[in-house]
Design a protein around this motif. Structure first.
Motif, PDB file in Angstrom:
ATOM      1  N   GLY A 197      34.744  70.563  44.115  1.00 51.49           N
ATOM      2  CA  GLY A 197      34.710  70.610  42.659  1.00 51.49           C
ATOM      3  C   GLY A 197      35.273  71.906  42.119  1.00 51.49           C
ATOM      4  N   PHE A 198      34.924  73.019  42.744  1.00 52.90           N
ATOM      5  CA  PHE A 198      35.393  74.320  42.264  1.00 52.90           C
ATOM      6  C   PHE A 198      36.905  74.452  42.429  1.00 52.90           C
ATOM      7  CE2 PHE A 198      36.094  78.964  43.017  1.00 52.90           C
ATOM      8  CZ  PHE A 198      35.874  79.369  41.701  1.00 52.90           C
ATOM      9  N   ARG A 199      37.423  74.016  43.565  1.00 52.28           N
ATOM     10  CA  ARG A 199      38.875  74.102  43.765  1.00 52.28           C
ATOM     11  C   ARG A 199      39.603  73.214  42.746  1.00 52.28           C
ATOM     12  NH1 ARG A 199      40.622  76.769  48.272  1.00 52.28           N
ATOM     13  NH2 ARG A 199      39.010  77.370  49.777  1.00 52.28           N
ATOM     14  N   ARG A 200      39.029  72.075  42.410  1.00 46.09           N
ATOM     15  CA  ARG A 200      39.624  71.209  41.382  1.00 46.09           C
ATOM     16  C   ARG A 200      39.687  71.949  40.040  1.00 46.09           C
ATOM     17  NH1 ARG A 200      39.463  65.308  40.818  1.00 46.09           N
ATOM     18  NH2 ARG A 200      39.701  64.713  38.625  1.00 46.09           N
ATOM     19  N   ILE A 201      38.601  72.676  39.726  1.00 40.79           N
ATOM     20  CA  ILE A 201      38.516  73.394  38.450  1.00 40.79           C
ATOM     21  C   ILE A 201      39.549  74.514  38.368  1.00 40.79           C
ATOM     22  CG2 ILE A 201      37.058  75.127  37.300  1.00 40.79           C
ATOM     23  CD1 ILE A 201      36.425  72.320  36.406  1.00 40.79           C
ATOM     24  N   LEU A 202      39.807  75.185  39.478  1.00 39.37           N
ATOM     25  CA  LEU A 202      40.771  76.282  39.466  1.00 39.37           C
ATOM     26  C   LEU A 202      42.157  75.807  39.058  1.00 39.37           C
ATOM     27  CD1 LEU A 202      39.737  78.315  42.654  1.00 39.37           C
ATOM     28  CD2 LEU A 202      39.279  78.875  40.257  1.00 39.37           C
ATOM     29  N   GLY A 203      42.482  74.568  39.404  1.00 38.14           N
ATOM     30  CA  GLY A 203      43.780  74.025  39.013  1.00 38.14           C
ATOM     31  C   GLY A 203      43.798  73.408  37.628  1.00 38.14           C
ATOM     32  N   PHE A 204      42.613  73.201  37.069  1.00 37.07           N
ATOM     33  CA  PHE A 204      42.487  72.523  35.775  1.00 37.07           C
ATOM     34  C   PHE A 204      42.356  73.490  34.597  1.00 37.07           C
ATOM     35  CE2 PHE A 204      39.579  70.918  32.482  1.00 37.07           C
ATOM     36  CZ  PHE A 204      40.266  69.789  32.039  1.00 37.07           C
ATOM     37  N   THR A 205      41.739  74.635  34.846  1.00 36.26           N
ATOM     38  CA  THR A 205      41.326  75.533  33.762  1.00 36.26           C
ATOM     39  C   THR A 205      42.508  76.281  33.147  1.00 36.26           C
ATOM     40  OG1 THR A 205      39.183  75.820  34.829  1.00 36.26           O
ATOM     41  CG2 THR A 205      39.793  77.440  33.164  1.00 36.26           C
ATOM     42  N   LYS A 206      42.502  76.332  31.819  1.00 37.09           N
ATOM     43  CA  LYS A 206      43.471  77.119  31.058  1.00 37.09           C
ATOM     44  C   LYS A 206      42.917  77.278  29.645  1.00 37.09           C
ATOM     45  CE  LYS A 206      46.076  72.928  29.865  1.00 37.09           C
ATOM     46  NZ  LYS A 206      47.362  72.219  29.991  1.00 37.09           N
ATOM     47  N   PRO A 207      43.414  78.247  28.884  1.00 40.96           N
ATOM     48  CA  PRO A 207      42.953  78.381  27.497  1.00 40.96           C
ATOM     49  C   PRO A 207      43.156  77.081  26.732  1.00 40.96           C
ATOM     50  CG  PRO A 207      44.202  80.302  28.157  1.00 40.96           C
ATOM     51  CD  PRO A 207      44.364  79.313  29.257  1.00 40.96           C
ATOM     52  N   GLY A 208      42.171  76.706  25.939  1.00 41.71           N
ATOM     53  CA  GLY A 208      42.267  75.487  25.135  1.00 41.71           C
ATOM     54  C   GLY A 208      41.441  74.330  25.663  1.00 41.71           C
ATOM     55  N   VAL A 209      41.089  74.347  26.959  1.00 41.72           N
ATOM     56  CA  VAL A 209      40.224  73.275  27.462  1.00 41.72           C
ATOM     57  C   VAL A 209      38.816  73.485  26.914  1.00 41.72           C
ATOM     58  CG1 VAL A 209      41.592  73.029  29.563  1.00 41.72           C
ATOM     59  CG2 VAL A 209      39.526  74.445  29.604  1.00 41.72           C
ATOM     60  N   TRP A 210      38.027  72.443  26.966  1.00 41.39           N
ATOM     61  CA  TRP A 210      36.653  72.524  26.480  1.00 41.39           C
ATOM     62  C   TRP A 210      35.697  72.605  27.658  1.00 41.39           C
ATOM     63  CZ3 TRP A 210      35.244  72.325  21.175  1.00 41.39           C
ATOM     64  CH2 TRP A 210      36.331  72.162  20.303  1.00 41.39           C
ATOM     65  N   GLU A 211      34.576  73.265  27.435  1.00 40.65           N
ATOM     66  CA  GLU A 211      33.582  73.405  28.507  1.00 40.65           C
ATOM     67  C   GLU A 211      33.160  72.049  29.047  1.00 40.65           C
ATOM     68  OE1 GLU A 211      31.515  77.509  26.719  1.00 40.65           O
ATOM     69  OE2 GLU A 211      30.720  75.516  26.220  1.00 40.65           O
ATOM     70  N   TYR A 212      32.996  71.068  28.177  1.00 42.86           N
ATOM     71  CA  TYR A 212      32.555  69.746  28.642  1.00 42.86           C
ATOM     72  C   TYR A 212      33.633  69.048  29.460  1.00 42.86           C
ATOM     73  CZ  TYR A 212      34.932  68.163  24.333  1.00 42.86           C
ATOM     74  OH  TYR A 212      35.842  67.939  23.328  1.00 42.86           O
ATOM     75  N   GLU A 213      34.900  69.370  29.216  1.00 47.46           N
ATOM     76  CA  GLU A 213      35.960  68.801  30.048  1.00 47.46           C
ATOM     77  C   GLU A 213      35.860  69.338  31.481  1.00 47.46           C
ATOM     78  OE1 GLU A 213      39.845  67.867  27.502  1.00 47.46           O
ATOM     79  OE2 GLU A 213      39.279  69.977  27.360  1.00 47.46           O
ATOM     80  N   MET A 214      35.518  70.611  31.593  1.00 46.87           N
ATOM     81  CA  MET A 214      35.343  71.207  32.922  1.00 46.87           C
ATOM     82  C   MET A 214      34.132  70.592  33.616  1.00 46.87           C
ATOM     83  SD  MET A 214      36.187  75.168  31.893  1.00 46.87           S
ATOM     84  CE  MET A 214      36.183  75.771  33.574  1.00 46.87           C
ATOM     85  N   GLU A 215      33.073  70.371  32.862  1.00 49.33           N
ATOM     86  CA  GLU A 215      31.898  69.695  33.410  1.00 49.33           C
ATOM     87  C   GLU A 215      32.275  68.317  33.950  1.00 49.33           C
ATOM     88  OE1 GLU A 215      27.632  67.875  31.784  1.00 49.33           O
ATOM     89  OE2 GLU A 215      28.614  69.475  30.660  1.00 49.33           O
ATOM     90  N   ALA A 216      33.104  67.602  33.221  1.00 44.39           N
ATOM     91  CA  ALA A 216      33.524  66.259  33.632  1.00 44.39           C
ATOM     92  C   ALA A 216      34.363  66.306  34.914  1.00 44.39           C
ATOM     93  CB  ALA A 216      34.310  65.585  32.518  1.00 44.39           C
ATOM     94  N   GLU A 217      35.200  67.327  35.055  1.00 41.53           N
ATOM     95  CA  GLU A 217      36.002  67.467  36.272  1.00 41.53           C
ATOM     96  C   GLU A 217      35.113  67.664  37.499  1.00 41.53           C
ATOM     97  OE1 GLU A 217      39.511  67.302  36.641  1.00 41.53           O
ATOM     98  OE2 GLU A 217      39.285  66.444  34.633  1.00 41.53           O
ATOM     99  N   TYR A 218      34.093  68.498  37.344  1.00 34.37           N
ATOM    100  CA  TYR A 218      33.139  68.679  38.438  1.00 34.37           C
ATOM    101  C   TYR A 218      32.464  67.356  38.801  1.00 34.37           C
ATOM    102  CZ  TYR A 218      32.964  73.827  38.749  1.00 34.37           C
ATOM    103  OH  TYR A 218      33.250  75.148  38.982  1.00 34.37           O
ATOM    104  N   LEU A 219      31.958  66.668  37.791  1.00 37.50           N
ATOM    105  CA  LEU A 219      31.221  65.426  38.043  1.00 37.50           C
ATOM    106  C   LEU A 219      32.094  64.403  38.754  1.00 37.50           C
ATOM    107  CD1 LEU A 219      28.602  63.856  37.722  1.00 37.50           C
ATOM    108  CD2 LEU A 219      29.408  63.091  35.480  1.00 37.50           C
TER     109      LEU A 219
END
Length: 430
Positions: A197-219
Motif C-alpha cells: 500500500g505504501f509503495r502504491r501511495i508513493l507513486g500516486f501522491t502529488k499536490p492537489g490530491v485529496w487525503e481521502y483519495e490516498m486512503e482509497a488507494e491504500y484500501l
C-alpha cells in the motif's frame, strides 16, 4: 474470510498454554462478540473477539469456547459451541461453520450447536469449583456498551452463586504478549501488505490530491491482498492536520510544500500491523523538513535498540525522552534553560512529542501484553516517535513494528518499507 486458513496447531498450542495456568477444578468460558446494530436493519461488520479467536481460530458470531481441563469426561475438556447452520442460512448469509469444519479450524474434537449450551454447561458446572470470567482489563479500554461477555457473566453469577470466580485476563495478558512463530508470520504478512500500500501511495501522491483519495488507494491495495482492510481507523494528515494526533477526517486537499503524515496499516487474519510514514507532497523535502525528519528517524533507530529482554516499559520511555530532548536541542526547538527548568512530570520535550513511543501489537493494534514486568523475547512492539511543530506546519511521525530477540537488536517486521529520505524522494520522482 479473505485470509488463508491458519493451521489449527497454533490454537491447540494456545489452549494448552492457557489451561496450564488454570486453577484445579476450574472452567473458563469465552464468548464471541455481538453483531452491533447501526439503525433500521443495518449492522456494523462483524469483528471476532480476539480472545476466542486466539484460543480457537473460530471467526464467527454466536460462538462459545469452554475449557475445563479437569472435566471427568475427556471429551468435555475442550468444547466449542457454534450456531447451527442450515440451507436457509446458507442461502441468505453464506457458509457457516459445520461441526466438521469447526474441528478442522480449531482442533477441538467436541463441537455442539449453540442450542445445547445451557444443558451442557450446567452439567459441567456441577463438576467445577471456579469459573474464569473474561473481563476486559486492557489499560486503554473504554467500553460504554454491554457486551455478550458482560451478559454471560451477569447470568452466570445469578445461576451459579456458590461458585468461585477468577479472571482470565491476567493469563491472557501474559500469553498474548509473547508471540508464537506462527503469529509473527501472520504479522509479517500484514506488514508486507502494508508495504504494498505504501509503495502504491508513493507513486500516486502529488499536490492537489485529496487525503481521502490516498486512503482509497491504500484500501484498494490492502483488500486485493487478502486483507479485510485497515487494522485501525487510518490517519492521512496533510500539512497542519498532522499536528492533530488522532486526525481521521481525511477530507482535505494536499498542497504543494505539505508534508503528509500517514498512520495507516493493514490487518491480516485479524492480526494488526501499525505503520506511520511522513512524505513530502511534491516529492522533495525542504531542508528544514529533512532536518526534523532525520531527527525523528534517529530517535526511532536508537529507541529500537533499547527494546531487549529485561527492559522495563516505563524506564524505556524515560530513555527515549532523553534521546528526543537531545534532538530538539539540536533543532533549536528547546534550549538548555527549557531543560533545566522542566517539570519532571511533564518534561520539556513533551511540548513537541507528547505521546508514548511503543505499545504491544498483535491481534489488537494496542495489544494485550504485560507492561510492568521486564520485556521478553518474542514480544512485538511499535516504535513511533514524532515531532510536532504547529507554528511551522510540520508534523512528523515514523513507526515500525519490531520483534524482541533473545540476543541482539529487535527484528524489524517493516524493514522493507521505505523510510530513508533519499529512498522516498527517489521513489516519488521515478
Amino acid at each position: 474470510m479473505k485470509y488463508l486458513q491458519i493451521s489449527n496447531q497454533l490454537f491447540i498450542k494456545n489452549r494448552k498454554k492457557f489451561m496450564a495456568q488454570m486453577q484445579p477444578k476450574s472452567i473458563a468460558v469465552f464468548n464471541s462478540n455481538d453483531i452491533y446494530p447501526i439503525s433500521a436493519d443495518s449492522t456494523m461488520p462483524f469483528e471476532q473477539h480476539r480472545d476466542i479467536f486466539y484460543l480457537s481460530g473460530a471467526d464467527q458470531e454466536e460462538t462459545i469456547l469452554v475449557l475445563f481441563p479437569d472435566a471427568m469426561s475427556r471429551s468435555h475438556r475442550e468444547v466449542l459451541f457454534v450456531r447451527e447452520t442450515n440451507a436457509h442460512i446458507a442461502v441468505w448469509e453464506g457458509e457457516k461453520l459445520t461441526k466438521e469444519k469447526a474441528t478442522e479450524v480449531s482442533g477441538i474434537q467436541t463441537i455442539y450447536w449453540l442450542s445445547d449450551f445451557d444443558k451442557v454447561f450446567f452439567d459441567l458446572m456441577t463438576e467445577a469449583d471456579t469459573i474464569y470470567f473474561n473481563t476486559n482489563e486492557h489499560y486503554r479500554q473504554s467500553v460504554q456498551t454491554q457486551t455478550r461477555e458482560d451478559r454471560f457473566i451477569a447470568k452466570c453469577k445469578q445461576d451459579f452463586p456458590a461458585h468461585q470466580w477468577a479472571k482470565s485476563n491476567p493469563i491472557l495478558q501474559h500469553l498474548r504478549g509473547i508471540k508464537e512463530v506462527e503469529e509473527i508470520a501472520l504479522m509479517q504478512q500484514a506488514c508486507d501488505i502494508t508495504e504494498k500500500g505504501f509503495r502504491r501511495i508513493l507513486g500516486f501522491t502529488k499536490p492537489g490530491v485529496w487525503e481521502y483519495e490516498m486512503e482509497a488507494e491504500y484500501l484498494h491495495e490492502f483488500v486485493r491482498n487478502r486483507s479485510k482492510g485497515f487494522a485501525y481507523t487510518p490517519i492521512i494528515a496533510a500539512g497542519n492536520n498532522a499536528n492533530v494526533l488522532h486526525y481521521i477526517e481525511n477530507n482535505q486537499q494536499v498542497k504543494d510544500g505539505d508534508l503528509i503524515l500517514m498512520d495507516v496499516a493493514a490487518e491480516y487474519a485479524n492480526y494488526s500491523s501499525d505503520m506511520t510514514r511522513t512524505i513530502p507532497a511534491n516529492g522533495k523535502f525542504t531542508d528544514r523538513q529533512k532536518a526534523v525528519y532525520k531527527a525523528v528517524l534517529r530517535v526511532k533507530d536508537k529507541a529500537t535498540k533499547i527494546l531487549v529482554p529485561g527492559t522495563i516499559w516505563a524506564e524505556y520511555h524515560k530513555e527515549v525522552g532523553k534521546l528526543m530532548t537531545s534532538e530538539l536541542l539540536g533543532l533549536g526547538l528547546l534550549d538548555k534553560a527549557d531543560v533545566q527548568s522542566e517539570d519532571e512530570k511533564w518534561p520539556a520535550y513533551k511540548k513537541y512529542f507528547m505521546h508514548g513511543t511503543s505499545h504491544h501489537i498483535g491481534l489488537d493494534t494496542h495489544d494485550y501484553g504485560e507492561l510492568k514486568t521486564p520485556m521478553k523475547a518474542n514480544m512485538v512492539f511499535t516504535v513511533e516517535p514524532g515531532i510536532y511543530i504547529p507554528d511551522e506546519g510540520i508534523g512528523i511521525r515514523l513507526e515500525d513494528n519490531v520483534v524482541i530477540q533473545e540476543k541482539g537488536e529487535p527484528f524489524n517486521l517493516m524493514r522493507n518499507i521505505p523510510i530513508e529520505v533519499e529512498e522516498i524522494e527517489e521513489l516519488m520522482n521515478s
